[in-house]
Scaffold this motif. Structure first.
Motif, short mmCIF file in Angstrom:
data_model
loop_
_atom_site.label_atom_id
_atom_site.label_comp_id
_atom_site.label_asym_id
_atom_site.label_seq_id
_atom_site.Cartn_x
_atom_site.Cartn_y
_atom_site.Cartn_z
N TRP A 27 0.79 -1.11 0.06
CA TRP A 27 0.02 -0.16 -0.01
C TRP A 27 0.84 1.22 -0.02
CZ3 TRP A 27 -4.39 -1.75 -1.53
CH2 TRP A 27 -4.80 -3.00 -1.19
N GLY A 28 1.87 1.29 -0.83
CA GLY A 28 2.71 2.37 -1.00
C GLY A 28 4.00 2.37 -0.01
N LEU A 29 4.04 1.55 0.89
CA LEU A 29 5.04 1.57 1.79
C LEU A 29 6.49 1.21 0.95
CD1 LEU A 29 6.02 1.81 4.72
CD2 LEU A 29 5.63 -0.63 5.09
N GLU A 30 6.48 0.29 0.19
CA GLU A 30 7.51 -0.01 -0.81
C GLU A 30 8.32 1.15 -1.42
OE1 GLU A 30 9.55 -3.63 -3.39
OE2 GLU A 30 7.39 -3.46 -3.28
N GLU A 41 9.32 9.55 6.24
CA GLU A 41 9.48 10.52 7.30
C GLU A 41 8.56 11.57 6.94
OE1 GLU A 41 11.05 10.60 10.27
OE2 GLU A 41 11.91 8.88 10.09
N THR A 42 8.48 11.96 5.69
CA THR A 42 7.63 13.13 5.31
C THR A 42 6.17 12.71 5.60
OG1 THR A 42 9.19 13.72 3.60
CG2 THR A 42 6.81 14.55 3.27
N ALA A 79 4.23 5.66 12.27
CA ALA A 79 3.31 6.89 12.01
C ALA A 79 2.38 6.42 10.51
CB ALA A 79 3.92 8.14 11.77
N PHE A 80 3.15 5.88 9.66
CA PHE A 80 2.49 5.18 8.37
C PHE A 80 1.29 4.34 8.70
CE2 PHE A 80 1.94 2.38 4.90
CZ PHE A 80 1.83 3.30 3.60
N VAL A 81 1.42 3.20 9.73
CA VAL A 81 0.31 2.40 9.87
C VAL A 81 -0.92 3.26 10.51
CG1 VAL A 81 -0.11 0.58 11.28
CG2 VAL A 81 2.06 0.42 10.15
N GLU A 82 -0.35 4.10 11.44
CA GLU A 82 -1.43 4.93 12.00
C GLU A 82 -2.06 5.72 11.25
OE1 GLU A 82 -2.05 8.21 15.43
OE2 GLU A 82 -0.12 7.25 15.59
N THR A 239 -4.92 10.18 2.21
CA THR A 239 -3.60 9.66 2.51
C THR A 239 -2.82 10.06 1.33
OG1 THR A 239 -4.24 7.49 1.76
CG2 THR A 239 -4.21 7.88 4.10
N PRO A 240 -2.92 11.14 1.04
CA PRO A 240 -2.20 11.56 -0.48
C PRO A 240 -0.70 11.20 -0.61
CG PRO A 240 -2.39 13.59 1.07
CD PRO A 240 -3.10 12.34 1.55
#
Length: 259
Positions: A27-30, A41-42, A79-82, A239-240
């Motif tokens: 879902w975009g993490l990679e 981080e952003t 923070a990404f998961v949250e 979640t842009p």
């Protein structure tokens, strides 16, 4: 079905051992990790700054600068998961799962909900991911003989409906006898563990840090579930940066995940 039986079914459905197909998606993490961590981080910087200032009454940037590098990335994943949980799942997927759970015995309503998810998911890559994971879950339950699964799979096979994940989850889990609350809990937990697992496979953090992330997320998840789901008219996701990362994923030369 009593509460204990519903809990046991929820554990089975949310288990990473269950072949639902979600492990193929980040879902975009990679993409954010491939960018060198700066993009990851952003995604989390604003929420971390606000939380740090509120909790400690000090400059969040100076606190972050004293943190070891591996801890920086673990906090960024956290923070990404949250963010995915708060601003995509809770405000969008949960809404449609809840509606599908209530409409599980009425195929026309389920088809309408499925088309709404399709129309409201703007990024093609997110639509594709939701369809493929939903159809994978549907295929498993068709093989298992879950009530309603074969009929809905026929609609998908004939091109009448896309088969999005939250609609499939609500329909199937109601048919199995899961309560509405346990269905939402299983879906949210699956999302969080899937993202934490993706971070481990990407080498962002180890298994212990992943468990710390999940432990941090649990009270947030319970807080979200304590509030009623939004109405269908208010369903939305924002979640842009993650969505942009998903859209950029196909341009990468080496990929571990489907998005």
């Amino acid at each position: 079905m009593n509460d204990l039986g519903s809990s046991l079914l929820a554990l089975q459905q949310a288990d990473s051992f269950f072949p639902g197909g979600g492990v193929a998606w980040s879902w975009g993490l990679e993409t954010l990790v491939t960018d060198g961590g700066a993009s990851l981080e952003t995604v989390s910087s604003a929420s971390r700054a606000t939380a740090t200032a509120a909790d400690h009454g000090r400059d969040p940037v100076s606190k972050s600068s004293r943190r070891p590098r591996h801890q920086d990335r673990s906090h960024a994943v956290q923070a990404f998961v949250e963010g995915q949980l708060r601003y995509r799942w809770a405000t969008f997927d949960r809404v449609f799962l809840h509606a599908a759970w209530h409409a599980a015995d009425h195929l026309p309503s389920l088809l309408d909900l499925d088309q709404q998810v399709e129309a409201l998911t703007l990024a093609e890559e997110l639509r594709q991911g939701s369809r493929r994971v939903g159809q994978s879950l549907l295929g498993v339950h068709t093989a298992l003989g879950t009530s309603g699964a074969a009929a809905f799979q026929q609609q998908v096979s004939q091109g009448h409906t896309p088969g999005h994940l939250p609609v499939i989850q609500g329909m199937l889990w109601r048919a199995l006898g899961l309560s509405g609350e346990h269905s939402q809990l299983a879906a949210a937990h699956s999302l969080c563990t899937g993202l934490a697992s993706a971070a481990v496979r990407l080498g962002v953090m180890g298994h212990i840090d992943a468990q710390r992330v999940l432990a941090h997320i649990q009270p947030i998840l319970l807080e979200l579930l304590a509030t009623p789901p939004a109405s269908l008219d208010d369903a939305s996701g924002f979640t842009p940066l993650a969505e942009i990362a998903v859209m950029r994923h196909e341009t990468q030369e080496l990929r571990l995940f489907a998005n």
